[in-house]
Design a protein around this motif. Structure first.
Motif, mmCIF file in Angstrom:
data_model
loop_
_atom_site.group_PDB
_atom_site.id
_atom_site.type_symbol
_atom_site.label_atom_id
_atom_site.label_comp_id
_atom_site.label_asym_id
_atom_site.label_seq_id
_atom_site.Cartn_x
_atom_site.Cartn_y
_atom_site.Cartn_z
ATOM 1 N N LEU A 94 7.644 -6.368 -10.504
ATOM 2 C CA LEU A 94 6.483 -6.627 -11.354
ATOM 3 C C LEU A 94 5.184 -6.495 -10.568
ATOM 4 C CD1 LEU A 94 5.246 -7.674 -14.043
ATOM 5 C CD2 LEU A 94 5.611 -9.989 -13.183
ATOM 6 N N LEU A 95 5.143 -7.081 -9.384
ATOM 7 C CA LEU A 95 3.934 -7.023 -8.553
ATOM 8 C C LEU A 95 3.593 -5.582 -8.181
ATOM 9 C CD1 LEU A 95 4.606 -10.053 -6.166
ATOM 10 C CD2 LEU A 95 2.842 -9.927 -7.944
ATOM 11 N N ARG A 96 4.602 -4.823 -7.818
ATOM 12 C CA ARG A 96 4.367 -3.432 -7.431
ATOM 13 C C ARG A 96 3.866 -2.603 -8.598
ATOM 14 N NH1 ARG A 96 9.806 -2.671 -3.643
ATOM 15 N NH2 ARG A 96 8.856 -3.466 -1.690
ATOM 16 N N GLY A 97 4.360 -2.914 -9.804
ATOM 17 C CA GLY A 97 3.912 -2.176 -10.974
ATOM 18 C C GLY A 97 2.522 -2.554 -11.433
ATOM 19 N N ARG A 98 2.161 -3.828 -11.260
ATOM 20 C CA ARG A 98 0.891 -4.328 -11.770
ATOM 21 C C ARG A 98 -0.260 -4.121 -10.793
ATOM 22 N NH1 ARG A 98 1.129 -10.097 -14.672
ATOM 23 N NH2 ARG A 98 2.616 -8.849 -15.869
ATOM 24 N N TYR A 99 0.022 -4.165 -9.489
ATOM 25 C CA TYR A 99 -1.041 -4.053 -8.482
ATOM 26 C C TYR A 99 -0.715 -2.971 -7.449
ATOM 27 C CZ TYR A 99 -2.099 -8.690 -10.406
ATOM 28 O OH TYR A 99 -2.379 -9.729 -11.242
ATOM 29 N N PRO A 100 -0.471 -1.742 -7.896
ATOM 30 C CA PRO A 100 -0.013 -0.704 -6.963
ATOM 31 C C PRO A 100 -0.991 -0.379 -5.842
ATOM 32 C CG PRO A 100 -0.684 0.265 -9.060
ATOM 33 C CD PRO A 100 -0.656 -1.223 -9.257
ATOM 34 N N GLU A 101 -2.293 -0.547 -6.094
ATOM 35 C CA GLU A 101 -3.286 -0.170 -5.088
ATOM 36 C C GLU A 101 -3.542 -1.266 -4.068
ATOM 37 O OE1 GLU A 101 -6.828 1.023 -7.059
ATOM 38 O OE2 GLU A 101 -5.895 2.720 -8.107
ATOM 39 N N HIS A 102 -3.094 -2.474 -4.358
ATOM 40 C CA HIS A 102 -3.444 -3.604 -3.489
ATOM 41 C C HIS A 102 -2.246 -4.289 -2.842
ATOM 42 C CE1 HIS A 102 -7.693 -3.569 -4.610
ATOM 43 N NE2 HIS A 102 -7.307 -3.365 -5.864
ATOM 44 N N ILE A 103 -1.043 -3.950 -3.265
ATOM 45 C CA ILE A 103 0.109 -4.670 -2.730
ATOM 46 C C ILE A 103 0.617 -4.019 -1.450
ATOM 47 C CG2 ILE A 103 1.819 -3.370 -4.085
ATOM 48 C CD1 ILE A 103 3.291 -6.122 -4.425
ATOM 49 N N TRP A 104 0.968 -4.836 -0.495
ATOM 50 C CA TRP A 104 1.623 -4.359 0.718
ATOM 51 C C TRP A 104 3.014 -3.861 0.319
ATOM 52 C CZ3 TRP A 104 4.973 -7.608 4.300
ATOM 53 C CH2 TRP A 104 5.279 -6.901 5.478
#
Length: 262
Positions: free
Chosen positions: A202-212
């Motif tokens: 979910l995190l990778r899909g929602r914040y692709p530009e900001h997630i490590w």
């Protein structure tokens, strides 16, 4: 001097561990590091054996001068840690009283920026451990920093905290000359847990530009380092957690170098 804030509006996500793991790795590499505890709970302060309830002087003293910081005060408040290259600006529980005051009152939102200006030539890196709520202390951390690190536990409730944090950052950026870059760091990841796997996706899909792209795994050695009062890389440099934080630091330093003007 580079200043990084570690913040999230949810507790228990690994803010203090992340701050100290990164600080330790920077110090191991020869950097002069300052860690700042702005959380009234004083987890970072307690980590190094100081009692936030009994300290006679702490970061709280910086906020007692109508938004100004007397020359030399910031340096006077620093204490040593178990790592020879890391100094600590400790917290006291009295910091909690500041949250009843407006961040705008007497310029209290810029106190930490003014304090760090006095230390600019003394350290290479500063990491600020922030409290898990929006108030004068978090505003200070964000105003003083050049990079925000947002640890997010890989469980669904933590995603709500992240949403609040991103909204707060949007608000703070309206008053900054330059937007504060941020990196979301998935923490306490357990590959055996469906909740961890789903939340990471979910995190990778929602914040692709900001997630490590990677994650910090659950690692009991990080907790054991805390009990020993040692930064994780001193306690067990080969642990899974330290290896992950080493990779995170490499990413952060790479982005920092890429953001600098040529």
């Amino acid at each position: 001097m580079k200043v990084w804030a570690v913040a999230n509006q949810k507790g228990g996500v690994g803010k203090t561990t992340s701050s100290l793991a990164l600080a330790g790795l920077l110090a191991d590499a020869g950097q002069r590091v300052l860690v700042v505890d702005l959380d009234p709970h004083g987890s970072m302060t307690s980590y190094f054996g100081y009692d936030p309830d009994k300290l006679e002087r702490s970061g709280f003293d910086l906020f007692l001068h109508s938004g100004q910081v007397p020359q030399g005060l910031a340096r006077e408040l620093l204490v040593r840690t178990s790592h020879g290259r890391i100094m600590l600006l400790p917290a006291s529980t009295a910091l909690a009283t500041l949250e009843r005051q407006s961040p705008a009152k007497s310029g209290l939102g810029l106190v930490m920026s003014k304090a760090l200006a006095q230390l600019w030539n003394d350290f290479d890196h500063v990491l600020i451990d922030s409290p898990p709520l929006l108030g004068v202390l978090m505003v200070n951390a964000l105003a003083a920093s050049q990079q925000l690190i947002v640890p997010v536990q890989t469980e669904f409730l933590a995603v709500k905290g992240l949403e609040r944090m991103v909204n707060t950052l949007t608000m703070i950026n309206r008053s900054r000359r330059q937007a504060l870059p941020y990196m979301i760091v998935p923490t306490l990841f357990d590959r055996r847990s469906h909740a961890s796997l789903s939340t990471l996706k979910l995190l990778r899909g929602r914040y692709p530009e900001h997630i490590w792209p990677a994650y910090i795994p659950v690692d009991t050695r990080l907790h054991e380092a805390s009990r020993a009062g040692l930064v994780p890389s001193q306690f067990d440099p080969g642990s899974r957690g330290v290896i992950a934080y080493r990779s995170l630091l490499k990413t952060l330093l790479g982005r920092q170098a890429g953001a600098q003007p040529t």
